[in-house]
Write a protein that holds these residues in place. Structure first.
Motif, PDB file in Angstrom:
ATOM      1  N   LYS A  59      76.074  63.311  15.727  1.00  0.00           N
ATOM      2  CA  LYS A  59      76.622  63.592  17.045  1.00  0.00           C
ATOM      3  C   LYS A  59      75.992  62.674  18.077  1.00  0.00           C
ATOM      4  N   LYS A  60      74.707  62.352  17.903  1.00  0.00           N
ATOM      5  CA  LYS A  60      73.996  61.460  18.803  1.00  0.00           C
ATOM      6  C   LYS A  60      73.771  60.129  18.113  1.00  0.00           C
ATOM      7  N   ASN A  61      73.032  59.190  18.817  1.00  0.00           N
ATOM      8  CA  ASN A  61      72.900  57.838  18.312  1.00  0.00           C
ATOM      9  C   ASN A  61      71.610  57.604  17.545  1.00  0.00           C
ATOM     10  N   SER A  62      71.149  58.623  16.812  1.00  0.00           N
ATOM     11  CA  SER A  62      69.978  58.427  15.968  1.00  0.00           C
ATOM     12  C   SER A  62      70.347  58.682  14.519  1.00  0.00           C
ATOM     13  N   LEU A  63      69.702  57.934  13.608  1.00  0.00           N
ATOM     14  CA  LEU A  63      70.021  58.073  12.197  1.00  0.00           C
ATOM     15  C   LEU A  63      69.461  59.372  11.624  1.00  0.00           C
ATOM     16  N   SER A  64      70.099  59.864  10.607  1.00  0.00           N
ATOM     17  CA  SER A  64      69.589  61.046   9.927  1.00  0.00           C
ATOM     18  C   SER A  64      68.259  60.722   9.259  1.00  0.00           C
ATOM     19  N   LYS A  65      67.389  61.718   9.188  1.00  0.00           N
ATOM     20  CA  LYS A  65      66.084  61.519   8.569  1.00  0.00           C
ATOM     21  C   LYS A  65      66.216  61.346   7.066  1.00  0.00           C
ATOM     22  N   SER A  66      67.301  61.818   6.515  1.00  0.00           N
ATOM     23  CA  SER A  66      67.515  61.672   5.085  1.00  0.00           C
ATOM     24  C   SER A  66      67.935  60.243   4.757  1.00  0.00           C
ATOM     25  N   PHE A  67      67.683  59.865   3.500  1.00  0.00           N
ATOM     26  CA  PHE A  67      68.012  58.511   3.050  1.00  0.00           C
ATOM     27  C   PHE A  67      69.520  58.290   3.083  1.00  0.00           C
ATOM     28  N   ASN A  68      69.938  57.177   3.678  1.00  0.00           N
ATOM     29  CA  ASN A  68      71.355  56.847   3.761  1.00  0.00           C
ATOM     30  C   ASN A  68      71.625  55.614   2.904  1.00  0.00           C
ATOM     31  N   GLU A  70      74.338  53.906   2.226  1.00  0.00           N
ATOM     32  CA  GLU A  70      75.208  52.889   2.817  1.00  0.00           C
ATOM     33  C   GLU A  70      74.421  51.988   3.761  1.00  0.00           C
ATOM     34  N   PHE A  71      73.588  52.578   4.589  1.00  0.00           N
ATOM     35  CA  PHE A  71      72.751  51.830   5.513  1.00  0.00           C
ATOM     36  C   PHE A  71      71.804  50.901   4.753  1.00  0.00           C
ATOM     37  N   PHE A  72      71.221  51.418   3.679  1.00  0.00           N
ATOM     38  CA  PHE A  72      70.291  50.637   2.856  1.00  0.00           C
ATOM     39  C   PHE A  72      70.999  49.456   2.200  1.00  0.00           C
ATOM     40  N   ILE A  73      72.160  49.701   1.614  1.00  0.00           N
ATOM     41  CA  ILE A  73      72.906  48.651   0.914  1.00  0.00           C
ATOM     42  C   ILE A  73      73.346  47.543   1.876  1.00  0.00           C
ATOM     43  N   LEU A  74      73.821  47.941   3.052  1.00  0.00           N
ATOM     44  CA  LEU A  74      74.246  46.944   4.047  1.00  0.00           C
ATOM     45  C   LEU A  74      73.086  46.031   4.447  1.00  0.00           C
ATOM     46  N   ASN A  75      71.925  46.612   4.640  1.00  0.00           N
ATOM     47  CA  ASN A  75      70.755  45.822   5.026  1.00  0.00           C
ATOM     48  C   ASN A  75      70.271  44.921   3.894  1.00  0.00           C
ATOM     49  N   VAL A  76      70.286  45.428   2.669  1.00  0.00           N
ATOM     50  CA  VAL A  76      69.865  44.627   1.516  1.00  0.00           C
ATOM     51  C   VAL A  76      70.817  43.451   1.307  1.00  0.00           C
ATOM     52  N   MET A  77      72.111  43.710   1.394  1.00  0.00           N
ATOM     53  CA  MET A  77      73.111  42.650   1.232  1.00  0.00           C
ATOM     54  C   MET A  77      72.959  41.590   2.323  1.00  0.00           C
ATOM     55  N   THR A  78      72.718  42.030   3.552  1.00  0.00           N
ATOM     56  CA  THR A  78      72.528  41.098   4.658  1.00  0.00           C
ATOM     57  C   THR A  78      71.284  40.249   4.437  1.00  0.00           C
ATOM     58  N   PHE A  79      70.182  40.907   4.045  1.00  0.00           N
ATOM     59  CA  PHE A  79      68.934  40.198   3.769  1.00  0.00           C
ATOM     60  C   PHE A  79      69.147  39.141   2.691  1.00  0.00           C
ATOM     61  N   PHE A  80      69.797  39.524   1.615  1.00  0.00           N
ATOM     62  CA  PHE A  80      70.038  38.590   0.508  1.00  0.00           C
ATOM     63  C   PHE A  80      70.890  37.409   0.976  1.00  0.00           C
ATOM     64  N   TYR A  81      71.979  37.713   1.662  1.00  0.00           N
ATOM     65  CA  TYR A  81      72.875  36.643   2.083  1.00  0.00           C
ATOM     66  C   TYR A  81      72.197  35.692   3.076  1.00  0.00           C
ATOM     67  N   ILE A  82      71.531  36.236   4.085  1.00  0.00           N
ATOM     68  CA  ILE A  82      70.924  35.397   5.119  1.00  0.00           C
ATOM     69  C   ILE A  82      69.835  34.498   4.557  1.00  0.00           C
ATOM     70  N   PHE A  83      68.929  35.053   3.751  1.00  0.00           N
ATOM     71  CA  PHE A  83      67.785  34.267   3.276  1.00  0.00           C
ATOM     72  C   PHE A  83      68.074  33.457   2.014  1.00  0.00           C
ATOM     73  N   PHE A  84      68.805  34.030   1.068  1.00  0.00           N
ATOM     74  CA  PHE A  84      69.026  33.346  -0.199  1.00  0.00           C
ATOM     75  C   PHE A  84      70.287  32.472  -0.198  1.00  0.00           C
ATOM     76  N   VAL A  85      71.176  32.717   0.744  1.00  0.00           N
ATOM     77  CA  VAL A  85      72.387  31.888   0.840  1.00  0.00           C
ATOM     78  C   VAL A  85      72.340  31.012   2.090  1.00  0.00           C
ATOM     79  N   PHE A  86      72.392  31.617   3.271  1.00  0.00           N
ATOM     80  CA  PHE A  86      72.448  30.826   4.503  1.00  0.00           C
ATOM     81  C   PHE A  86      71.206  29.966   4.718  1.00  0.00           C
ATOM     82  N   CYS A  87      70.024  30.582   4.738  1.00  0.00           N
ATOM     83  CA  CYS A  87      68.794  29.820   4.993  1.00  0.00           C
ATOM     84  C   CYS A  87      68.545  28.786   3.896  1.00  0.00           C
TER      85      CYS A  87
END
Length: 229
Positions: A59-68, A70-87
């Protein structure tokens, strides 16, 4: 001239000077800078994902305390792409093709943005997509036209072994296309997350990702084109 436009121009000049310094400095400075850029991009992407997931689950703009996951996968994919592909591929192009050629590719992306902005403001017309309401069909045409300018400029400067032929024109147009698609791709996530800019680091521009959204896709694409042809 509006205050925001003045900020935009000043920031652009500073970024241009900084890029020239990094691009033509020692290889280690280039590596360090591209890694620092990668960190900033990941941080700003994390902000987008946080807002995106929050808007779906809370309802508000804070993440749930429980593990998410989707959020984890998006960040891992971004990290991989930015550093191992783009950089990584940015470094490979800079090392193998040289700083002049790297400048050439960045110039195509840069002029693509300028062409879209100029034609969009002067001509306007039908919107390109609901993903990014500010983009128009005329702006897209302007982006393709302006993307040819670096070829003409570098051809006359004779810094690269270029010819004004179909292959080099197609390279400019394809890099421009990928740059524009990259821009739309990031705009899609920003729209879903209901944010205008990825950050406030660059006065008049927003975040760093707002400025390199097309480049982070155009550089790897260029690398694979070079390997194929």
């Amino acid at each position: 001239m509006s205050q925001n436009l003045l900020k935009r121009i000043i920031t652009s000049i500073i970024l241009l000077i900084l890029f020239f310094f990094i691009n033509f400095s020692h290889q280690y400075i280039f590596i360090l800078s591209i890694l620092l850029l990668g960190i900033v991009i990941c941080v700003e992407a994390n902000k987008i994902f946080s807002k995106l997931i929050s808007s779906r689950t809370l309802k508000k703009n804070s993440l749930s305390k429980s593990f998410n996951p989707e959020f984890f996968i998006l960040n891992v994919m971004t990290f991989f792409y930015i550093f191992f592909v783009f950089c990584n591929l940015s470094y490979e192009i800079h090392k193998s093709e040289g700083s002049i050629f790297f400048l050439y590719i960045i110039s195509i992306c840069f002029l693509t943005d300028i062409g879209g902005y100029v034609f969009g403001k002067l001509i306007g017309g039908k919107k390109l997509s609901k993903i990014s309401p500010n983009k128009t069909i005329s702006g897209t045409i302007g982006s393709f036209i302006f993307s040819i300018f670096p070829l003409i400029i570098f051809l006359n400067l004779d810094y690269l072994n270029l010819e004004f032929d179909l292959n080099n024109i197609l390279l400019c147009l394809l890099v421009s296309l990928i740059s524009q698609l990259g821009d739309l791709f990031i705009s899609f996530f920003k729209r879903k997350a209901k944010i205008k800019d990825t950050g406030k680091l660059l006065p008049g521009h927003g975040g760093v990702l707002d400025r390199v959204d097309g480049i982070i896709f155009a550089i790897p694409f260029t690398y694979f084109l070079l390997k194929l042809f």
